[in-house]
Design a protein around this motif. Structure first.
Motif, PDB file in Angstrom:
ATOM      1  N   ALA A  82      17.824  33.127  14.892  1.00  0.00           N
ATOM      2  CA  ALA A  82      16.444  32.779  15.228  1.00  0.00           C
ATOM      3  C   ALA A  82      16.203  32.884  16.730  1.00  0.00           C
ATOM      4  O   ALA A  82      17.077  32.578  17.549  1.00  0.00           O
ATOM      5  CB  ALA A  82      16.133  31.359  14.755  1.00  0.00           C
ATOM      6  N   VAL A  83      15.000  33.332  17.093  1.00  0.00           N
ATOM      7  CA  VAL A  83      14.627  33.528  18.495  1.00  0.00           C
ATOM      8  C   VAL A  83      13.636  32.430  18.889  1.00  0.00           C
ATOM      9  O   VAL A  83      12.475  32.447  18.478  1.00  0.00           O
ATOM     10  CB  VAL A  83      13.999  34.915  18.715  1.00  0.00           C
ATOM     11  N   LYS A  84      14.126  31.463  19.657  1.00  0.00           N
ATOM     12  CA  LYS A  84      13.275  30.361  20.121  1.00  0.00           C
ATOM     13  C   LYS A  84      12.998  30.450  21.616  1.00  0.00           C
ATOM     14  O   LYS A  84      11.904  30.170  22.078  1.00  0.00           O
ATOM     15  CB  LYS A  84      13.936  29.017  19.800  1.00  0.00           C
ATOM     16  N   ALA A  85      14.006  30.834  22.401  1.00  0.00           N
ATOM     17  CA  ALA A  85      13.887  30.855  23.861  1.00  0.00           C
ATOM     18  C   ALA A  85      13.234  32.146  24.321  1.00  0.00           C
ATOM     19  O   ALA A  85      13.715  33.244  24.021  1.00  0.00           O
ATOM     20  CB  ALA A  85      15.272  30.710  24.494  1.00  0.00           C
ATOM     21  N   SER A 113      27.189  29.935  23.191  1.00  0.00           N
ATOM     22  CA  SER A 113      26.586  28.842  22.428  1.00  0.00           C
ATOM     23  C   SER A 113      25.117  29.133  22.184  1.00  0.00           C
ATOM     24  O   SER A 113      24.535  30.045  22.796  1.00  0.00           O
ATOM     25  CB  SER A 113      26.761  27.501  23.141  1.00  0.00           C
ATOM     26  N   GLN A 114      24.534  28.360  21.295  1.00  0.00           N
ATOM     27  CA  GLN A 114      23.123  28.524  20.934  1.00  0.00           C
ATOM     28  C   GLN A 114      22.225  28.444  22.168  1.00  0.00           C
ATOM     29  O   GLN A 114      22.363  27.552  22.997  1.00  0.00           O
ATOM     30  CB  GLN A 114      22.737  27.426  19.941  1.00  0.00           C
ATOM     31  N   VAL A 115      21.291  29.389  22.303  1.00  0.00           N
ATOM     32  CA  VAL A 115      20.348  29.403  23.419  1.00  0.00           C
ATOM     33  C   VAL A 115      19.035  28.777  22.944  1.00  0.00           C
ATOM     34  O   VAL A 115      18.385  29.300  22.038  1.00  0.00           O
ATOM     35  CB  VAL A 115      20.095  30.837  23.933  1.00  0.00           C
ATOM     36  N   CYS A 116      18.662  27.652  23.556  1.00  0.00           N
ATOM     37  CA  CYS A 116      17.476  26.900  23.127  1.00  0.00           C
ATOM     38  C   CYS A 116      16.256  27.157  24.008  1.00  0.00           C
ATOM     39  O   CYS A 116      15.129  27.105  23.526  1.00  0.00           O
ATOM     40  CB  CYS A 116      17.770  25.400  23.113  1.00  0.00           C
ATOM     41  N   ALA A 117      16.467  27.401  25.305  1.00  0.00           N
ATOM     42  CA  ALA A 117      15.343  27.598  26.224  1.00  0.00           C
ATOM     43  C   ALA A 117      15.806  28.439  27.402  1.00  0.00           C
ATOM     44  O   ALA A 117      16.990  28.448  27.761  1.00  0.00           O
ATOM     45  CB  ALA A 117      14.770  26.265  26.701  1.00  0.00           C
ATOM     46  N   LEU A 118      14.833  29.130  28.018  1.00  0.00           N
ATOM     47  CA  LEU A 118      15.082  29.964  29.198  1.00  0.00           C
ATOM     48  C   LEU A 118      13.997  29.705  30.220  1.00  0.00           C
ATOM     49  O   LEU A 118      12.843  29.445  29.865  1.00  0.00           O
ATOM     50  CB  LEU A 118      15.097  31.451  28.823  1.00  0.00           C
ATOM     51  N   GLY A 166       9.046  30.425  18.641  1.00  0.00           N
ATOM     52  CA  GLY A 166       8.722  30.418  20.066  1.00  0.00           C
ATOM     53  C   GLY A 166       7.547  31.307  20.386  1.00  0.00           C
ATOM     54  O   GLY A 166       7.333  32.335  19.729  1.00  0.00           O
ATOM     55  N   LEU A 167       6.767  30.902  21.399  1.00  0.00           N
ATOM     56  CA  LEU A 167       5.614  31.670  21.875  1.00  0.00           C
ATOM     57  C   LEU A 167       5.599  31.642  23.395  1.00  0.00           C
ATOM     58  O   LEU A 167       5.898  30.603  23.996  1.00  0.00           O
ATOM     59  CB  LEU A 167       4.298  31.089  21.349  1.00  0.00           C
ATOM     60  N   SER A 168       5.237  32.757  24.002  1.00  0.00           N
ATOM     61  CA  SER A 168       5.136  32.797  25.459  1.00  0.00           C
ATOM     62  C   SER A 168       4.213  33.926  25.887  1.00  0.00           C
ATOM     63  O   SER A 168       4.406  35.082  25.476  1.00  0.00           O
ATOM     64  CB  SER A 168       6.524  32.990  26.092  1.00  0.00           C
ATOM     65  N   TRP A 169       3.206  33.597  26.714  1.00  0.00           N
ATOM     66  CA  TRP A 169       2.291  34.593  27.274  1.00  0.00           C
ATOM     67  C   TRP A 169       2.850  35.125  28.580  1.00  0.00           C
ATOM     68  O   TRP A 169       3.452  34.390  29.367  1.00  0.00           O
ATOM     69  CB  TRP A 169       0.922  33.981  27.562  1.00  0.00           C
ATOM     70  N   SER A 170       2.644  36.399  28.829  1.00  0.00           N
ATOM     71  CA  SER A 170       2.997  36.978  30.128  1.00  0.00           C
ATOM     72  C   SER A 170       2.072  36.417  31.208  1.00  0.00           C
ATOM     73  O   SER A 170       0.986  35.916  30.919  1.00  0.00           O
ATOM     74  CB  SER A 170       2.884  38.507  30.087  1.00  0.00           C
ATOM     75  N   ASP A 224       0.221  37.812  33.427  1.00  0.00           N
ATOM     76  CA  ASP A 224      -1.079  38.456  33.566  1.00  0.00           C
ATOM     77  C   ASP A 224      -1.951  38.295  32.324  1.00  0.00           C
ATOM     78  O   ASP A 224      -3.077  38.779  32.290  1.00  0.00           O
ATOM     79  CB  ASP A 224      -0.912  39.941  33.883  1.00  0.00           C
ATOM     80  N   GLY A 225      -1.444  37.604  31.306  1.00  0.00           N
ATOM     81  CA  GLY A 225      -2.240  37.364  30.105  1.00  0.00           C
ATOM     82  C   GLY A 225      -2.452  38.585  29.241  1.00  0.00           C
ATOM     83  O   GLY A 225      -3.327  38.586  28.379  1.00  0.00           O
ATOM     84  N   ALA A 226      -1.659  39.632  29.435  1.00  0.00           N
ATOM     85  CA  ALA A 226      -1.864  40.870  28.680  1.00  0.00           C
ATOM     86  C   ALA A 226      -1.021  40.949  27.419  1.00  0.00           C
ATOM     87  O   ALA A 226      -1.375  41.667  26.489  1.00  0.00           O
ATOM     88  CB  ALA A 226      -1.573  42.077  29.566  1.00  0.00           C
ATOM     89  N   THR A 227       0.109  40.223  27.375  1.00  0.00           N
ATOM     90  CA  THR A 227       1.031  40.344  26.249  1.00  0.00           C
ATOM     91  C   THR A 227       1.518  38.969  25.816  1.00  0.00           C
ATOM     92  O   THR A 227       1.875  38.132  26.661  1.00  0.00           O
ATOM     93  CB  THR A 227       2.241  41.218  26.624  1.00  0.00           C
ATOM     94  N   LEU A 228       1.542  38.760  24.520  1.00  0.00           N
ATOM     95  CA  LEU A 228       2.094  37.548  23.928  1.00  0.00           C
ATOM     96  C   LEU A 228       3.409  37.905  23.241  1.00  0.00           C
ATOM     97  O   LEU A 228       3.471  38.865  22.468  1.00  0.00           O
ATOM     98  CB  LEU A 228       1.128  36.941  22.912  1.00  0.00           C
ATOM     99  N   ALA A 229       4.460  37.135  23.539  1.00  0.00           N
ATOM    100  CA  ALA A 229       5.752  37.312  22.876  1.00  0.00           C
ATOM    101  C   ALA A 229       5.957  36.167  21.903  1.00  0.00           C
ATOM    102  O   ALA A 229       5.657  35.007  22.220  1.00  0.00           O
ATOM    103  CB  ALA A 229       6.882  37.345  23.902  1.00  0.00           C
ATOM    104  N   SER A 230       6.474  36.481  20.723  1.00  0.00           N
ATOM    105  CA  SER A 230       6.750  35.457  19.714  1.00  0.00           C
ATOM    106  C   SER A 230       8.115  35.709  19.103  1.00  0.00           C
ATOM    107  O   SER A 230       8.516  36.859  18.880  1.00  0.00           O
ATOM    108  CB  SER A 230       5.666  35.460  18.625  1.00  0.00           C
ATOM    109  N   GLY A 231       8.839  34.620  18.840  1.00  0.00           N
ATOM    110  CA  GLY A 231      10.144  34.707  18.204  1.00  0.00           C
ATOM    111  C   GLY A 231      10.116  34.012  16.863  1.00  0.00           C
ATOM    112  O   GLY A 231       9.441  32.994  16.692  1.00  0.00           O
ATOM    113  N   GLY A 232      10.849  34.552  15.903  1.00  0.00           N
ATOM    114  CA  GLY A 232      10.820  34.015  14.560  1.00  0.00           C
ATOM    115  C   GLY A 232      12.189  33.671  14.016  1.00  0.00           C
ATOM    116  O   GLY A 232      13.229  34.079  14.562  1.00  0.00           O
ATOM    117  N   ASN A 233      12.173  32.923  12.915  1.00  0.00           N
ATOM    118  CA  ASN A 233      13.409  32.498  12.277  1.00  0.00           C
ATOM    119  C   ASN A 233      14.101  33.640  11.528  1.00  0.00           C
ATOM    120  O   ASN A 233      15.258  33.517  11.129  1.00  0.00           O
ATOM    121  CB  ASN A 233      13.105  31.343  11.308  1.00  0.00           C
ATOM    122  N   GLU A 234      13.379  34.759  11.339  1.00  0.00           N
ATOM    123  CA  GLU A 234      13.985  35.928  10.677  1.00  0.00           C
ATOM    124  C   GLU A 234      14.630  36.855  11.684  1.00  0.00           C
ATOM    125  O   GLU A 234      14.948  38.006  11.369  1.00  0.00           O
ATOM    126  CB  GLU A 234      12.934  36.671   9.843  1.00  0.00           C
TER     127      GLU A 234
END
Length: 318
Positions: free
Chosen positions: A173-176, A216-221, A126-130, A132-142
């Motif tokens: 894994a962090v997808k949402a 249960s599994q969280v797929c999206a927020l 998963g990828l998501s920009w804040s 204000d465009g200042a921070t990128l968050a990423s989630g991984g399978n680890e």
């Protein structure tokens, strides 16, 4: 100005000094020979020469706040440079893959790869920009949640950039991922089947603020634009959507209808309708955020179903 009989000089000056030509006043009023405007008979102010000299000396002599002023100017230059870096990054697209890398692309350039973000050890989910465009968050399978600074990734061109922070509290894994539109540094993340939790983070400090077990599994927020509420979509076993009130995380309603895990959520421009896309090849439109907080439509989650045919890409609304 030929129309007034002169080749140069301001109109007001010609009138004030009583030239022999008829000329227009500062507001278009015509004045005759020798008539001096009343408001120009006396100077607006007078200043003795000694006072003028002392004023010059005071201006040229460095005061006790000169160092602070210089520091303020340097700080302003740093902020301007940071804004420039963020602007450059905001024009880029980021992608994550099974190679555990997050690539930054500038689609306008022939050499489109501008930076490589290295921090994950397994597939990027998963990828998501804040906002204000200042921070990128990423989630991984680890089970990692990584935060990346836009300014740092912009300066890393075309090399590699390390994450500012890595959070390891998830157990799957962090997808949402979803940034709160009302609080700049508030980030929500959801874990997979072995984790089943929604966690809230202070992205500035990296501290975890709250965690709730969803079952249960969280797929999206997805955060609401107008209410302090967040929607989560889930997988096995009910494939449902849940509406939560933040920060108490009270479950307001649970919406069912999908027959496979709900992979994606999106919000309408007016912020009232949510569309969900699932592995059952359907899009469902939910009136979750519309109306008042006690509206029956919000509690029941009115739904329109748009089924995507697996052959030919046809759509039908039922």
């Amino acid at each position: 100005m030929r129309g007034h009989g002169f080749s140069s000089g301001p109109t007001l000056g010609r009138v004030a000094h009583g030239f022999s030509k008829v000329d227009a006043g500062p507001h278009g009023a015509r004045r005759e020979f020798g008539v001096e405007p009343r408001f120009l008979r006396r100077p607006l102010f007078s200043l003795p020469f000694a006072a003028m000299a002392s004023t010059r000396r005071r201006q040229t002599r460095p005061g006790p706040g000169a160092a602070a002023a210089r520091e303020h100017a340097i700080d302003a230059m740093s902020r301007a440079r940071h804004r420039r870096d963020v602007t450059q990054v905001s024009r880029c697209v980021n992608s994550g893959s099974r190679d555990a890398l997050v690539l930054q692309h500038d689609a306008r350039a022939r050499q489109h790869r501008t930076a490589t973000l290295v921090g994950h050890q397994q597939e990027v989910c998963g990828l998501s920009w804040s906002a204000d465009g200042a921070t990128l968050a990423s989630g991984g399978n680890e089970n990692y949640l990584c935060l990346w600074d836009a300014a740092r990734s912009g300066q890393a061109q075309p090399g590699e950039c390390a994450p500012r922070a890595i959070m390891r509290q998830h157990q799957a894994a962090v997808k949402a991922l979803s940034w709160c539109p009302m609080h700049r540094n508030l980030l929500a993340s959801g874990g997979g089947t072995a984790d089943r939790s929604i966690k809230f983070w202070n992205a500035h400090t990296g501290a975890m603020l709250h965690s709730v077990d969803t079952g249960s599994q969280v797929c999206a927020l997805l955060w609401s634009r107008h209410h302090k509420e967040i929607v989560s979509s889930h997988g096995f076993s009910q494939n449902q959507l849940c509406l939560w009130r933040y920060p108490s995380m009270t479950k307001l309603c649970e919406l069912t209808g999908h027959t496979a895990r709900v992979l994606h959520l999106a919000q309408s421009p007016d912020g009232e309708t949510v569309v969900s896309a699932a592995a059952d090849e359907t899009l469902r439109f939910w009136s979750i955020f519309g109306g008042g907080p006690t509206s029956a439509a919000r509690r029941k989650g009115r739904m329109r179903d748009m089924r995507l045919s697996s052959v030919g890409g046809e759509m039908s609304i039922r």
